[in-house]
Design a protein around this motif. Sequence first.
Motif, PDB file in Angstrom:
ATOM      1  N   TYR A 109       0.842  -1.204   0.000  1.00  0.00           N
ATOM      2  CA  TYR A 109       0.000   0.000   0.000  1.00  0.00           C
ATOM      3  C   TYR A 109       0.876   1.254   0.000  1.00  0.00           C
ATOM      4  CZ  TYR A 109      -3.371  -3.496   1.580  1.00  0.00           C
ATOM      5  OH  TYR A 109      -4.159  -4.616   1.695  1.00  0.00           O
ATOM      6  N   PRO A 110       1.230   1.757  -1.170  1.00  0.00           N
ATOM      7  CA  PRO A 110       2.110   2.935  -1.221  1.00  0.00           C
ATOM      8  C   PRO A 110       1.440   4.236  -0.795  1.00  0.00           C
ATOM      9  CG  PRO A 110       1.428   2.289  -3.425  1.00  0.00           C
ATOM     10  CD  PRO A 110       0.944   1.210  -2.507  1.00  0.00           C
ATOM     11  N   ALA A 111       0.114   4.311  -0.876  1.00  0.00           N
ATOM     12  CA  ALA A 111      -0.584   5.551  -0.521  1.00  0.00           C
ATOM     13  C   ALA A 111      -1.160   5.428   0.888  1.00  0.00           C
ATOM     14  CB  ALA A 111      -1.701   5.841  -1.513  1.00  0.00           C
ATOM     15  N   VAL A 112      -0.864   6.414   1.725  1.00  0.00           N
ATOM     16  CA  VAL A 112      -1.328   6.412   3.114  1.00  0.00           C
ATOM     17  C   VAL A 112      -2.099   7.699   3.371  1.00  0.00           C
ATOM     18  CG1 VAL A 112      -0.659   6.295   5.535  1.00  0.00           C
ATOM     19  CG2 VAL A 112       0.674   5.054   3.821  1.00  0.00           C
ATOM     20  N   ARG A 113      -3.367   7.555   3.730  1.00  0.00           N
ATOM     21  CA  ARG A 113      -4.206   8.719   4.031  1.00  0.00           C
ATOM     22  C   ARG A 113      -4.592   8.677   5.503  1.00  0.00           C
ATOM     23  NH1 ARG A 113      -9.051   8.193  -0.024  1.00  0.00           N
ATOM     24  NH2 ARG A 113      -9.875   9.748   1.425  1.00  0.00           N
ATOM     25  N   PRO A 114      -4.171   9.663   6.290  1.00  0.00           N
ATOM     26  CA  PRO A 114      -4.538   9.677   7.712  1.00  0.00           C
ATOM     27  C   PRO A 114      -5.970  10.152   7.916  1.00  0.00           C
ATOM     28  CG  PRO A 114      -3.212  11.589   7.203  1.00  0.00           C
ATOM     29  CD  PRO A 114      -3.267  10.767   5.937  1.00  0.00           C
ATOM     30  N   GLU A 115      -6.553   9.713   9.029  1.00  0.00           N
ATOM     31  CA  GLU A 115      -7.876  10.159   9.468  1.00  0.00           C
ATOM     32  C   GLU A 115      -8.899  10.096   8.341  1.00  0.00           C
ATOM     33  OE1 GLU A 115      -7.699  13.896  11.473  1.00  0.00           O
ATOM     34  OE2 GLU A 115      -6.561  13.075  13.145  1.00  0.00           O
ATOM     35  N   SER A 116      -9.167   8.894   7.905  1.00  0.00           N
ATOM     36  CA  SER A 116     -10.123   8.675   6.824  1.00  0.00           C
ATOM     37  C   SER A 116     -11.456   8.213   7.405  1.00  0.00           C
ATOM     38  CB  SER A 116      -9.581   7.629   5.852  1.00  0.00           C
ATOM     39  OG  SER A 116     -10.458   7.452   4.765  1.00  0.00           O
ATOM     40  N   THR A 117     -12.532   8.780   6.922  1.00  0.00           N
ATOM     41  CA  THR A 117     -13.859   8.453   7.437  1.00  0.00           C
ATOM     42  C   THR A 117     -14.420   7.221   6.737  1.00  0.00           C
ATOM     43  OG1 THR A 117     -14.325  10.764   7.958  1.00  0.00           O
ATOM     44  CG2 THR A 117     -16.211   9.299   7.755  1.00  0.00           C
ATOM     45  N   PHE A 118     -14.946   6.317   7.551  1.00  0.00           N
ATOM     46  CA  PHE A 118     -15.696   5.185   7.013  1.00  0.00           C
ATOM     47  C   PHE A 118     -16.950   5.039   7.861  1.00  0.00           C
ATOM     48  CE2 PHE A 118     -17.196   0.933   6.440  1.00  0.00           C
ATOM     49  CZ  PHE A 118     -17.005   0.702   5.086  1.00  0.00           C
TER      50      PHE A 118
END
Length: 236
Positions: A109-118
Amino acid sequence: MPVWSPALQFPPLVEGRFIKRLNRFAALVDVEKREYLAHVPNSGRMGELLVPGYRVLLNPAPAGSTRKTAYDLALVDTGDALSSADARLPNKLVAEAIAEGRLPQFAGYPAVRPESTFGESRLDFLLEGPEGSCYVETKSVTLVEDGVGLFPDAPTLRGVKHLHSLMAAMDEGHRAGVIFVIQRADVETFAPHDEADPLLGKTLRTAATGGVEVWAYRCRVDERSITLADEIPVRL
């Protein structure tokens, strides 16, 4: 499995003694025989750490600050171990370990997005890559009994909600996991603290049975830095 992520360095800390907790985010400390207010960056009870007389290491407020607290509570010395009291650090430690490629379970997983809503939850990380998406939540652990790291130290409906969101992500075809970061070194295994919150323990076991992955890591802590050190067994 060793991780040894880059250490998070503390600024120069001031030694003091813990007096008492005033509310969720404030405590009274003694520094050179004077009493000061200190910010407690952790909403957990931390009854095993916030003991009158314990030696504490404090981060002074910035020069010229108008805040009411003179310090942030950084570390607590129990006599057996030095523990971080800052619940904000696990996210930083995990983020750095992922960025450095030190957590092999997230290598795809090269892309890391912090604080993502689910759903109704804001989860700590959304990892994306050719293999799809992976939602990850981190939890700060400070309670250790007989070498076992325990979470939580008080009932947490928010923690239960996060686990339900991870299960919902799994149901929609995503990968999902939770990382428990024990912010001290005197720990050998991790387990849910059923005595403090049986619902959290039950939900964690249900989530794990349904495919939500569960990891636990202990930290190396000294008066200058904290490091995500190595993975320890999880006992469910």
